[in-house]
Write an enzyme that holds these catalytic residues in place. Structure first.
Site, PDB file in Angstrom:
ATOM      1  CG  ASP A  13     -77.830 -13.996   1.321  1.00 53.22           C
ATOM      2  OD1 ASP A  13     -78.517 -14.714   0.446  1.00 53.22           O
ATOM      3  OD2 ASP A  13     -78.208 -13.242   1.658  1.00 53.22           O
ATOM      4  CD  GLU A 147     -82.335 -13.925   2.330  1.00 53.25           C
ATOM      5  OE1 GLU A 147     -81.564 -12.114   2.037  1.00 53.25           O
ATOM      6  OE2 GLU A 147     -82.218 -13.408   3.482  1.00 53.25           O
TER       7      GLU A 147
END
Length: 415
Positions: A13, A147
């Site tokens: 992330d 992500e």
DNA sequence: TCTGGGGTCCTAGGACCC
DNA sequence: TCTGGGGTCCTAGGACCC
């Protein structure tokens, strides 16, 4: 005999992605509260303002880092319907964060610098960090711009220290190339990896092993499970279930009785850290849409002209998106959000696939006729679903569009 | 001073077909 | 008078995610 490798899945992330990308261009903003969002307003065109203040000089992209702080627009006095997409960690100290209305954020942190979103720039950095990852670990699944899931299992070194070594390597490779930081969680599956990546933000690495379920996962709120949102959380809480451990303690039959077979079974597995979903490296889009929130709520009759123009533009934009990406669809839909925030959708499936603005506009217009239009409109959207690639559509027995009447075909059917 | 835009997936009822 | 069940497609709404 060779031992079966242990499944290691990573979730990566990017940290405050949009804001961090902006900080690369405007390093003078480092450490300051910065909020990305709004859009619509063009007065924050910084080079334009700079040129206005110093008309004798020419200003280029290279000068962005030299723009003095007082040239940047502040949140104070913001009016409009924009929301925050990303806030720097310095801004988060003031309690502002993603999805918050900018006007509310202006109250909490009026001195925060407001930058408009620049998707082209974020997409560029998105491609860069993803290509760095897939060079190292090719089994990677996209989860939006900032992500990814990565399957470490078969990657050389992917098993060392439970995946920590490879996570460190990827983190460093991304930072060296882009100057951006990210957080990584490595676990036996996607569900746990996703939770793990949040443990040490920003710029952290967390490794979760089988035995960590009880001490690390069970104390967490159910809401931390990807897939349990505000509604499910509320329902769980109403039954006295607040933590994942409490969820795990419930009888699966009880969960099925209260949440249905599918959701009940899933909740049980999730609470026990079980998830067998593979990391999927490619997927086809199901739908494409464009929608817009008006500056002020519009009335279907009184603002008919304005509404009609927006409607047509949305259809043209969706058509362009389809054409650019090479897809056609046959389910045309509209979305209306009223001033009370209620949402209505209507759709219609055509007998043929299309990517034409006119075709979409005609079908969407029919949908609009079936929608209630008493309340004022806040948002209008157009969607095309049931997509297939334009290539595949050519192979279909039914024509892409109703063909123009061709008399030659009738005269010479075997030609 | 409320609450963007672009997606996915699921459910549930009805039509229609076998 | 009575009476199946399964499968697929379509539509509308809703939860959730980034």
């Amino acid at each position: 005999m060779q031992a079966e490798p242990i499944r290691r899945i990573a979730h990566l992330d990017m940290d405050a992605f949009y804001a961090s990308v902006e900080l690369l261009r405007y390093p003078q903003l480092k450490g300051l509260p910065v909020v990305i969002g709004g859009g619509r307003r063009r007065e924050d065109d910084l080079l334009g303002r700079l040129a206005q203040a110093y008309p004798e000089q020419t200003w280029t992209q290279d000068d962005l880092a030299a723009i003095p702080l007082d040239f940047f627009p502040r949140l104070v006095g913001y009016t409009g319907r924009g929301v925050i997409t990303t806030a720097t960690y310095a801004a988060r100290q003031f309690g502002v964060g993603s999805a918050m209305g900018l006007m509310k954020a202006a109250k909490l942190c009026p001195q925060a610098i407001l930058l408009p979103v620049d998707f082209a720039q974020y997409r560029h950095y998105s491609q860069r960090f993803k290509s760095i990852i897939s060079d190292i670990a090719p089994v990677m699944e996209n989860r939006g711009v900032d992500e990814v899931y990565i399957d470490f299992t078969e990657v050389p070194g992917g098993q060392r220290e439970g995946g920590r070594v490879l996570a460190r390597l990827i983190q460093k490779a991304i930072f060296d190339d882009t100057g951006l930081t990210c957080s990584v969680g490595v676990a036996p599956n996607k569900l746990l990896a996703k939770m793990a990546s949040e443990f040490n933000k920003p710029h952290g690495i967390s490794v979760v092993l089988e035995g960590d379920l009880q001490p690390l996962i069970w104390p967490l709120a159910c809401r931390k499970i990807n897939g349990i949102g505000p509604k499910s959380d509320e329902k769980l809480q109403s039954h006295g279930i607040r933590t994942i451990g409490e969820l795990a303690a419930r009888d699966p039959d009880w969960l099925i009785a209260h949440f249905g077979n599918k959701t009940g079974t899933w909740l049980h597995h999730a609470a026990w850290g079980r998830d067998s979903r593979p990391v999927v490296t490619s997927s086809e889009p199901v739908s494409m849409s464009r929608e817009t929130t008006f500056e002020r709520d519009l009335h279907a009759v009184r603002d008919k002209a304005e509404l009609g123009a927006v409607f047509t533009r949305l259809c043209e934009q969706v058509a362009q998106d389809l054409q650019r990406k090479g897809y056609v669809g046959k389910t045309i839909g509209i979305k209306l959000r009223f001033d009370d925030f209620s949402i209505v959708t209507r759709d219609h499936t055509l007998p043929h696939y299309t990517d034409s603005a006119q075709g979409i506009r005609a079908a969407a217009g029919q949908c609009l006729k079936r929608a209630p239009l008493a309340k004022r409109l806040r948002l209008l959207g157009v969607r095309v679903g049931s997509l297939i690639s334009a290539q595949d559509a050519k192979l279909l027995p039914s024509p892409l569009e109703t063909p123009p009447h061709d008399t030659n075909a009738l005269l010479f059917p075997d030609d």
